[in-house]
Design an enzyme around this catalytic site. Structure first.
Site, PDB file in Angstrom:
ATOM      1  N   ASN A 626       0.803  -1.220   0.000  1.00  0.00           N
ATOM      2  CA  ASN A 626       0.000   0.000   0.000  1.00  0.00           C
ATOM      3  C   ASN A 626       0.839   1.275   0.000  1.00  0.00           C
ATOM      4  O   ASN A 626       0.290   2.368  -0.139  1.00  0.00           O
ATOM      5  CB  ASN A 626      -0.924   0.029   1.220  1.00  0.00           C
ATOM      6  CG  ASN A 626      -1.864  -1.147   1.269  1.00  0.00           C
ATOM      7  OD1 ASN A 626      -1.479  -2.239   1.676  1.00  0.00           O
ATOM      8  ND2 ASN A 626      -3.098  -0.953   0.837  1.00  0.00           N
ATOM      9  N   VAL A 633      -0.017   6.529  -1.191  1.00  0.00           N
ATOM     10  CA  VAL A 633      -0.604   5.680  -0.159  1.00  0.00           C
ATOM     11  C   VAL A 633      -1.954   5.174  -0.650  1.00  0.00           C
ATOM     12  O   VAL A 633      -2.847   5.973  -0.944  1.00  0.00           O
ATOM     13  CB  VAL A 633      -0.784   6.440   1.167  1.00  0.00           C
ATOM     14  CG1 VAL A 633      -1.433   5.547   2.224  1.00  0.00           C
ATOM     15  CG2 VAL A 633       0.563   6.949   1.672  1.00  0.00           C
ATOM     16  N   CYS A 634      -2.100   3.858  -0.768  1.00  0.00           N
ATOM     17  CA  CYS A 634      -3.360   3.266  -1.196  1.00  0.00           C
ATOM     18  C   CYS A 634      -4.121   2.794   0.028  1.00  0.00           C
ATOM     19  O   CYS A 634      -3.697   1.859   0.714  1.00  0.00           O
ATOM     20  CB  CYS A 634      -3.103   2.086  -2.146  1.00  0.00           C
ATOM     21  SG  CYS A 634      -2.741   2.597  -3.827  1.00  0.00           S
ATOM     22  N   LEU A 635      -5.227   3.439   0.304  1.00  0.00           N
ATOM     23  CA  LEU A 635      -6.043   3.106   1.477  1.00  0.00           C
ATOM     24  C   LEU A 635      -7.478   3.514   1.186  1.00  0.00           C
ATOM     25  O   LEU A 635      -7.732   4.641   0.752  1.00  0.00           O
ATOM     26  CB  LEU A 635      -5.513   3.841   2.712  1.00  0.00           C
ATOM     27  CG  LEU A 635      -6.087   3.455   4.070  1.00  0.00           C
ATOM     28  CD1 LEU A 635      -5.714   2.015   4.416  1.00  0.00           C
ATOM     29  CD2 LEU A 635      -5.607   4.405   5.154  1.00  0.00           C
ATOM     30  N   THR A 640      -8.302   6.298  -1.975  1.00  0.00           N
ATOM     31  CA  THR A 640      -7.290   5.982  -2.984  1.00  0.00           C
ATOM     32  C   THR A 640      -7.310   4.503  -3.317  1.00  0.00           C
ATOM     33  O   THR A 640      -6.462   4.019  -4.058  1.00  0.00           O
ATOM     34  CB  THR A 640      -5.879   6.376  -2.487  1.00  0.00           C
ATOM     35  OG1 THR A 640      -5.652   5.786  -1.200  1.00  0.00           O
ATOM     36  CG2 THR A 640      -5.762   7.882  -2.381  1.00  0.00           C
TER      37      THR A 640
END
Length: 795
Positions: A626, A633-635, A640
């Site tokens: 992530n 930041v992949c969350l 995102t």
């Protein structure tokens, strides 16, 4: 009446069925297989046979034994396939070697083709159809003459990939002007004829031209429509690609056949260098998700280094691999020395990642410089085996060939001479030198330098390697915030208040004194090093803000001051209330334990209707699926990544604290491998757990590198935290490293002790080798900070 039909009322009501009616009831299974089911028993047998699918493999597939999914993997190096065939009239042929099969036409959509000095890709085909009429007359039609050439049983082949096929009965109509029809014999004296399709050949082919060799005499881009006879097809290992339901021809027959059954035997080259021959495909399982630290014999690899190593990296060829211990025996290029190294210190060579079937552009002595295109058919002893368009096969150095299908092409453009390449700006631990030595000082057979005819596509390939191979993704820019949105803060003066006035009334206090205990929450000044400092929104938020936005930020500050856990540290700025800096300590029991991870946060003008924007301060290291090297930041909580319900941002309930806790608990967790999209489906599986253990080992290694980077480059305003944190934790970190080097599983050593979990696999030898090198760097970094590491210098 046939027994099969008599069992159904719908057929018995229609009266007796003749053989002509049976012909009309020929049908396809999924548009592939056609036959007449004469009785119920036969129909059940056909359905059972049709549903019995064999798992097919092609060259280069990664496999493992079905009864040992956690063992070593291998690559398919040869395929021998026999097939059963059936035509539209029910004629069956069994156990036919697939090498005897021919394609319905010589060129297929997607094939790479060569014309002179140009390389292209087939996008459309107009077939030439040769028909033998019942009176012996033979004629040829274009596929575009569909109003003149009518299938007699078109409904049966509605889903066919071909409009016409050999053996098909057709009716020829002469009511139109047959300008495109060629009569080989006989005369067109009747209005209609019936006949049988003899052959299908590619007629005109629409080609997307990709590029040409720059020193070629023909500079003009060829016409898009080409006669197929003027093109050379770059064919690969097609005999292994036949699948159930494919249409094919046999040289002895003038009819179309459908593959009704396949049976494959494969040869496999295993990681340990052994080979297995004639394995039944049913004894193997495909490995769909390949561990980034798995390698195979003959593969080209590049030395990654352990920490802050600089300079060019050497490359070599894999000899053997220990899958369980994560070690690789490599023969280095240049000195010829063989060395056993950790798999965590290698990456696949980004420029030499050749696979079976790759189309390549060749350079160097012994190659046809006027038509230097070919197809990779194997790797052996540090060389690439290529079948060239000219028809011959040779083994060449990997420096002499470029994989064209991995390049970005510009349609109909000559491959240019020299081209200035900007190196990828995003740095990561996988970066390779921007200057490629294999592009220097190349010479043709006359001894002249040929740097100028390196294809532009190859340049594009090299310049994009970092983005293609290392997953670098850009973060979302704030420049898209419009001026209209920014000016919306000034619409009603009674609703705004100056930031300076608000700060004076905030009850929080900050101190410039050096404190023994580092505060979890502080208000500071000077945001010049913040990632979002120069983005849109600065002017409006720095001077005047809406009261509701200000109130929400005040609430967030209050929550953070009161509820922050001891392992999360936040810094906010008195001159920029929209910016925050965060430090998070990795939790015990995870591969992130005792590490420090820093984030920059921006509260957009639309906050809280829009979630905050978060940037990870990576130092060029990828520690989590992530968290990207670029800082993205992949969350789902940040919108995102995909999510539902409470997983996504809720303007009425979500907070900054919730984001920080999610980063610590959900992102920096015990098994980060399963954070990757879709990998959660592997939880509990043998393959998933095996890959997870390897991933966690690598995460701890990268986390240690991150510690060293942080010790040398502490973020502004967090220097005190870095010093104090590692002063308190350095002995535990080094003790844990020693425990891991003794075999303790990752995450099970902390507080100077370790716990046992019988279900955990001991750490691998490759991990221990790399950790022992990083351990020395850690001790040096701690010592440079004045910490006493004397008792830890001996491993």
């Amino acid at each position: 009446m046939d027994v099969f039909f008599s069992d159904f009322d719908s057929y018995s009501e229609s009266g007796s069925s003749s053989s002509d009616e049976l012909d009309d009831n020929e049908f396809m299974y999924g548009g592939h297989a056609s036959c007449i089911l004469s009785n119920l028993e036969e129909s059940i047998g056909k359905i059972d046979g049709f549903l019995t699918f064999e798992r097919g493999y092609i060259y280069g597939d990664v496999v493992c034994y079905i009864d040992d999914p956690s063992g070593q993997t291998g690559k398919v190096i040869n395929v021998e396939k026999v097939v059963d065939l059936e035509n539209v009239y029910g004629t069956k042929l069994k156990n036919i070697n697939s090498k005897k099969l021919k394609m319905v036409r010589s060129i297929s959509i997607g094939d790479y083709v060569v014309s002179g000095h140009w390389l292209g890709k087939v996008e459309r085909i107009v077939d030439r159809v040769t028909v033998l009429l019942d009176d012996g007359t033979k004629c040829e039609f274009s596929e575009m003459d569909q109003e003149k050439l009518v299938p007699l049983s078109s409904d049966s082949f509605h889903d066919s990939q071909f409009t016409y096929f050999p053996g098909q009965r057709v009716k020829v109509k002469h009511s139109f002007s047959l300008k495109s029809t060629i009569w080989f014999c006989g005369t067109e004296y009747q209005k209609e004829h019936e006949g049988t399709v003899c052959t299908i050949n590619a007629g005109f082919v629409f080609v997307k031209w990709l590029g040409c060799v720059p020193f070629a005499s023909e500079k003009a881009v060829p016409e898009s429509f080409q006669n197929s006879e003027s093109l050379t097809v770059l064919s690969g290992l097609t005999h292994s690609n036949w699948q159930l339901g494919d249409w094919c021809l046999l040289p002895k027959f003038q009819e179309l056949f459908v593959i009704s059954k396949t049976n494959s035997k494969v040869d496999v080259l295993w990681q340990d260098g052994s080979e297995s021959f004639g394995l039944d495909s049913g004894s193997l399982n495909p490995v769909n998700i390949v561990d980034a630290h798995d390698f195979w014999p003959h593969q080209f690899v590049l030395e990654k280094g352990t920490c802050d190593d600089q300079g060019s990296k050497k490359y070599g060829v894999v000899k053997i691999v220990s899958a369980s211990e994560k070690t690789v025996n490599v023969k280095w290029e240049g000195n010829g020395i063989e060395e056993t190294v950790s798999a965590y210190e290698l990456i696949e060579h980004p420029e030499f990642s050749f696979s079976h079937g790759d189309v390549v552009f060749g350079l160097g002595p012994g190659l046809d410089k006027l038509c230097p295109f070919g197809t990779v058919i194997g790797l052996e002893d540090g060389n690439v085996e290529v079948k060239w368009a000219a028809g011959f096969t040779s083994k060449v150095s990997p420096n002499a060939v470029f994989p064209m299908d991995k390049c970005e092409f510009v349609a109909g453009t000559q491959l240019p001479h020299n081209e200035n390449i900007e190196p990828n700006q995003e740095k990561s631990e996988h970066d390779v030198p921007a200057t490629d030595p294999k592009l220097k000082d190349l010479q043709d057979t006359d001894g002249n330098k040929i740097f100028s005819f390196i294809p532009g596509a190859a340049f594009g390939c090299l310049s994009n390697f970092a983005a293609r191979f290392f997953g670098s993704l850009p973060y979302t820019s704030l420049d898209s915030i419009s001026e209209e949105q920014g000016s919306s803060f000034d619409t009603q003066e009674e609703n705004v208040v100056s930031v300076e006035a608000y700060i004076e009334n905030v009850t929080f206090s900050s101190s410039s004194k050096i404190q023994e205990k580092v505060d979890n929450f502080e208000i500071i000044s000077d945001c010049s090093m913040h990632h979002f400092v120069d983005h849109a929104g600065k002017a409006s938020i720095s001077n005047q803000v809406k009261r509701n936005w200000l109130k929400k930020v005040q609430q967030e500050w209050s929550i953070l001051m009161k509820d922050l856990p001891e392992t999360i540290y936040v810094r906010v700025f008195e001159e920029r209330m929209d910016l925050l800096q965060v430090g998070i300590v990795g939790a015990p029991g995870t591969p992130y334990h005792d590490g420090l991870f820093f984030f920059d946060i921006f509260l957009p003008p639309e906050y809280p209707q829009e979630p905050p924007m978060v940037h990870y301060v990576s130092g060029g290291l990828r520690v989590n699926p992530n968290l990207y090297e670029s800082g993205r930041v992949c969350l789902s909580l940040l919108n995102t990544w995909t999510g539902t319900g409470s997983e996504t941002w809720n303007p009425n309930g979500s907070t900054i604290l919730q984001v920080l806790l999610s980063l610590q608990a959900l992102v920096l967790n015990k098994d980060p491998y399963f954070n990757e999209a879709g990998y959660d489906q592997q939880v509990g599986s043998v393959e998933g757990e095996k890959n997870s253990c390897s991933y966690s080992e690598n995460v701890f290694l990268v986390s240690c590198k991150s510690m060293i980077y942080t010790l040398r480059n502490p973020p502004k305003h967090f220097g005190g935290l870095v010093d104090e944190h590692f002063r308190q934790r350095y002995t535990n970190i080094l003790t844990a490293c020693k425990a891991y080097m003794e075999g303790v599983p990752i995450g099970y050593a902390f507080e100077g002790e370790h716990t046992e979990d019988m279900g955990q696999t001991k750490s691998s030898t490759g991990f221990k080798i790399t950790l022992s090198k990083i351990y020395i760097k850690l001790v040096e970094a701690f010592t440079a900070k004045g910490l006493e590491c004397g008792e830890y210098t001996k491993m």
